[in-house]
Motif scaffolding. Structure first.
Motif, mmCIF file in Angstrom:
data_model
loop_
_atom_site.group_PDB
_atom_site.id
_atom_site.type_symbol
_atom_site.label_atom_id
_atom_site.label_comp_id
_atom_site.label_asym_id
_atom_site.label_seq_id
_atom_site.Cartn_x
_atom_site.Cartn_y
_atom_site.Cartn_z
ATOM 1 N N ILE A 401 0.837 -1.196 0.000
ATOM 2 C CA ILE A 401 0.000 0.000 0.000
ATOM 3 C C ILE A 401 0.872 1.245 0.000
ATOM 4 N N ASN A 402 2.015 1.181 0.677
ATOM 5 C CA ASN A 402 2.975 2.294 0.627
ATOM 6 C C ASN A 402 3.431 2.548 -0.807
ATOM 7 N N ILE A 403 3.569 1.487 -1.589
ATOM 8 C CA ILE A 403 3.961 1.640 -2.999
ATOM 9 C C ILE A 403 2.913 2.442 -3.747
ATOM 10 N N TYR A 404 1.656 2.128 -3.495
ATOM 11 C CA TYR A 404 0.569 2.870 -4.140
ATOM 12 C C TYR A 404 0.608 4.340 -3.732
ATOM 13 N N ILE A 405 0.805 4.606 -2.435
ATOM 14 C CA ILE A 405 0.888 5.989 -1.945
ATOM 15 C C ILE A 405 2.054 6.720 -2.611
ATOM 16 N N ALA A 406 3.195 6.048 -2.705
ATOM 17 C CA ALA A 406 4.385 6.672 -3.300
ATOM 18 C C ALA A 406 4.166 6.989 -4.777
ATOM 19 N N LEU A 407 3.495 6.096 -5.489
ATOM 20 C CA LEU A 407 3.215 6.366 -6.907
ATOM 21 C C LEU A 407 2.219 7.514 -7.056
ATOM 22 N N MET A 408 1.252 7.605 -6.141
ATOM 23 C CA MET A 408 0.348 8.761 -6.151
ATOM 24 C C MET A 408 1.129 10.052 -5.906
ATOM 25 N N SER A 409 2.062 9.990 -4.964
ATOM 26 C CA SER A 409 2.882 11.165 -4.676
ATOM 27 C C SER A 409 3.729 11.551 -5.879
ATOM 28 N N SER A 410 4.244 10.551 -6.590
ATOM 29 C CA SER A 410 5.034 10.820 -7.799
ATOM 30 C C SER A 410 4.182 11.503 -8.858
ATOM 31 N N ARG A 411 2.934 11.117 -8.917
ATOM 32 C CA ARG A 411 2.010 11.748 -9.875
ATOM 33 C C ARG A 411 1.797 13.212 -9.495
ATOM 34 N N GLU A 412 1.600 13.471 -8.208
ATOM 35 C CA GLU A 412 1.449 14.856 -7.753
ATOM 36 C C GLU A 412 2.730 15.657 -8.028
ATOM 37 N N PHE A 413 3.858 15.007 -7.832
ATOM 38 C CA PHE A 413 5.141 15.658 -8.117
ATOM 39 C C PHE A 413 5.229 16.016 -9.599
ATOM 40 N N PHE A 414 4.781 15.121 -10.451
ATOM 41 C CA PHE A 414 4.836 15.365 -11.898
ATOM 42 C C PHE A 414 3.919 16.526 -12.286
ATOM 43 N N PHE A 415 2.744 16.615 -11.634
ATOM 44 C CA PHE A 415 1.857 17.742 -11.890
ATOM 45 C C PHE A 415 2.574 19.067 -11.626
ATOM 46 N N LYS A 416 3.364 19.089 -10.558
ATOM 47 C CA LYS A 416 3.985 20.342 -10.110
ATOM 48 C C LYS A 416 5.270 20.671 -10.846
ATOM 49 N N TYR A 417 6.083 19.642 -11.142
ATOM 50 C CA TYR A 417 7.426 19.916 -11.688
ATOM 51 C C TYR A 417 7.627 19.391 -13.113
ATOM 52 N N ASN A 418 6.670 18.673 -13.638
ATOM 53 C CA ASN A 418 6.709 18.159 -15.020
ATOM 54 C C ASN A 418 7.856 17.182 -15.262
ATOM 55 N N HIS A 419 8.322 16.537 -14.214
ATOM 56 C CA HIS A 419 9.255 15.423 -14.361
ATOM 57 C C HIS A 419 9.119 14.554 -13.117
ATOM 58 N N LEU A 420 9.540 13.315 -13.209
ATOM 59 C CA LEU A 420 9.453 12.409 -12.071
ATOM 60 C C LEU A 420 10.638 12.636 -11.136
ATOM 61 N N PRO A 421 10.459 12.378 -9.842
ATOM 62 C CA PRO A 421 11.489 12.737 -8.859
ATOM 63 C C PRO A 421 12.779 11.940 -8.997
ATOM 64 N N THR A 422 13.884 12.606 -8.731
ATOM 65 C CA THR A 422 15.209 11.978 -8.666
ATOM 66 C C THR A 422 15.688 12.066 -7.210
ATOM 67 N N MET A 423 16.896 11.591 -6.942
ATOM 68 C CA MET A 423 17.419 11.636 -5.577
ATOM 69 C C MET A 423 17.553 13.079 -5.077
ATOM 70 N N GLN A 424 17.769 14.013 -5.990
ATOM 71 C CA GLN A 424 17.872 15.419 -5.592
ATOM 72 C C GLN A 424 16.514 15.995 -5.167
ATOM 73 N N ASP A 425 15.426 15.292 -5.547
ATOM 74 C CA ASP A 425 14.076 15.773 -5.242
ATOM 75 C C ASP A 425 13.469 15.063 -4.041
ATOM 76 N N ARG A 426 14.304 14.340 -3.300
ATOM 77 C CA ARG A 426 13.784 13.483 -2.235
ATOM 78 C C ARG A 426 12.959 14.257 -1.204
ATOM 79 N N SER A 427 13.446 15.389 -0.755
ATOM 80 C CA SER A 427 12.724 16.159 0.268
ATOM 81 C C SER A 427 11.422 16.732 -0.290
ATOM 82 N N LYS A 428 11.442 17.152 -1.544
ATOM 83 C CA LYS A 428 10.225 17.675 -2.171
ATOM 84 C C LYS A 428 9.154 16.583 -2.272
ATOM 85 N N LEU A 429 9.580 15.378 -2.637
ATOM 86 C CA LEU A 429 8.625 14.281 -2.764
ATOM 87 C C LEU A 429 8.025 13.926 -1.408
#
Length: 509
Positions: A401-429
């Protein structure tokens, strides 16, 4: 292709979902949003199965690092070209009888066009959309028109599949227990046949050919004294051992002993999922306004109220018997099935009056045969609910279920930054994840193990691994096939996959 050619070409899969299911596939139309590796795998499977038409909605160009590295249906020769066209050209070679069309318009220009989406039985979304508003509008237009949306995404070794649809009616669930022998509720013709058989005075050869259902019916009628105290399987086996055994080699008695638990079955009972259908307020609406499924359900409820039992399925299992007796018994069950089916049809005609019957004879046959085990899945537009976490204590389930939450968060991240998170984006994610959980009032504390899942997603920097894409795309195409054919039970309604531990779980939102 004519029906004979279709049956020959798709022989193996027709054994799974019958010629009617194949016909539904051949007349279906699906839309695949995106032409990445996951979408390509899903489309490949559906094209091989013989869908009628597929539309790929993608205006992107083939990029070496993003596409060629992860998608087997793209090569260096496709570099810089239209991604949908390149994928279409390669997949269409697998089945020339399937039409694959390219829709080059951007999603946001057609997202509100209900006439465009209404022609599809299913829409598969495998992309991270860059516009939250477009994503919401897409969900809304599909939801309002009850078009199935299969959201299938994956990053690195993680993936999820979500089905969003208002209502899905599943008649042919392919339950393995369609046999309805009516040991406790013989109808007059069956009772007459049973009474005509004298187990005591027949010779050994004739005795060994008596079907086990007849033997169990006779034992039930001889020993069962009360509906409140059902005859036990052990009592049936003891009776067979002490009163019926002759040579000790009667295979039909062996079958009767193995099937002794059938005497516990109450033929008048209703499975819980069917009772849910009977209790649904929708069934009480004006029959002239009901879909064919709900009209038949209304007729089925009236049938049950009238006769106190569901229609006979007409399915008779294989039994140790001679041909003559088995055929005689089979004809009795088939005749009763036809009688019950005609009673359902009579009730429908009474409900509709002069209005035309909205279903075919084969659809009526399938409904009556499978009615005991049919299901209705009610969907949800919610992306998440707090109960998903609070109702589970198993650590392995919580990880998925954490995987599902993390993928949802990645989608929200993509909405905001137009790319998927990298290690440099860890705190933002992580900040977006906390905001997401607060939005759904899901948890008081950050879920255990979620940080490790976020780390793993960032480590892959949005890259797709083809074998995971193949799995997620395969699941998406499998669920689409279930929706299109109306057969087998679909996900209800979420699945997440953990490729690190090779584990998938499902749950409902």
């Amino acid at each position: 292709m004519d029906e004979k050619d279709v049956n020959s070409k798709y022989d193996r899969q027709i054994r799974l979902w019958s010629s009617q299911g194949q016909k539904s596939l051949g007349h279906s139309s699906i839309c695949v949003i995106g032409a990445n590796a996951t979408a390509s795998e899903a489309l490949k499977n559906l094209v091989l199965s013989g869908i009628g038409e597929a539309v790929i909605l993608d205006d992107g160009r083939v990029i070496e690092q993003k596409d060629i590295a992860s998608n087997f249906f793209l090569s260096s020769g496709s570099l810089g070209g239209n991604r949908a066209e390149a994928v279409s050209q390669n997949i269409s070679e697998m089945n020339k009888d399937v039409t694959i069309l390219i829709e080059k318009r951007h999603l946001k220009t057609i997202v509100d066009d209900a006439s465009f989406w209404n022609k599809f039985e299913c829409v598969i979304l495998s992309e991270f959309l860059s516009d939250n508003d477009v994503s919401d509008r897409l969900l809304n237009v599909l939801w309002e028109n009850n078009v199935c949306l299969i959201d299938a995404i994956n990053v690195g070794l993680y993936g999820s599949v979500r089905i969003q649809m208002q209502e899905q009616n599943i008649v042919e669930t392919h339950d393995n227990n369609l046999e309805d022998l009516r040991i406790d509720r013989c109808w007059p013709e069956l009772q007459e046949y049973i009474d005509s058989i004298d187990l005591i005075n027949m010779d050994d050869q004739a005795f060994s050919n008596i079907p086990y259902s007849v033997i169990l019916s006779k034992i039930y009628q001889a020993l069962n004294k009360s509906e409140d105290q059902r005859l036990s399987p052990s009592a049936v086996r003891k009776y067979i051992r002490c009163n019926l055994r002759r040579t000790g080699e009667e295979t039909n008695l062996d079958q009767a002993s193995d099937k002794a638990a059938i005497v516990l079955k109450i033929s008048s009972s209703i499975p819980s999922k069917l009772q849910d259908i009977f209790d649904n307020p929708k069934i009480e609406q004006d029959p002239h306004k009901l879909s064919s499924f709900w009209l038949l359900c209304k007729a089925l409820k009236l049938f049950y109220n009238e006769y106190g039992i569901l229609p006979l399925s007409g399915v008779l299992p294989d039994m140790e018997s001679d041909t003559e007796q088995y055929i005689a018994l089979k004809k009795l069950y088939e005749k009763k099935f036809e009688v019950d089916k005609n009673s359902i049809l009579r009730i429908v005609q009474e409900l509709l009056g002069d209005e035309k019957i909205p279903f075919t004879s084969s659809q009526l046959t399938g409904f009556v045969k499978n009615c005991r085990y049919m299901q209705v899945h009610w969907g949800s537009k919610d992306l998440f609910k707090s109960e998903v976490l609070t109702d589970r204590e198993d650590s392995e389930e919580l990880l998925n279920i954490n995987i599902y939450i993390a993928l949802m968060s990645s989608r929200e991240f993509f909405f905001k930054y137009n790319h998927l998170p990298t290690m440099q984006d860890r705190s933002k994610l992580r900040a977006i994840t906390i905001s997401l959980l607060c939005r759904y009032r899901s948890v008081r504390d950050f879920p255990d193990g979620l940080d490790k899942v976020l780390d793993e997603l960032c480590r892959y920097s949005g890259a797709r691994i083809h074998n995971v894409s193949s799995l997620i795309g395969g699941i998406a195409s499998q669920e689409a096939t279930k929706v299109i054919t109306g057969q087998y039970v679909t996900l209800d309604n979420c699945l997440s996959y953990d490729g690190i531990h090779s584990r998938a779980i499902t749950w409902k939102i």
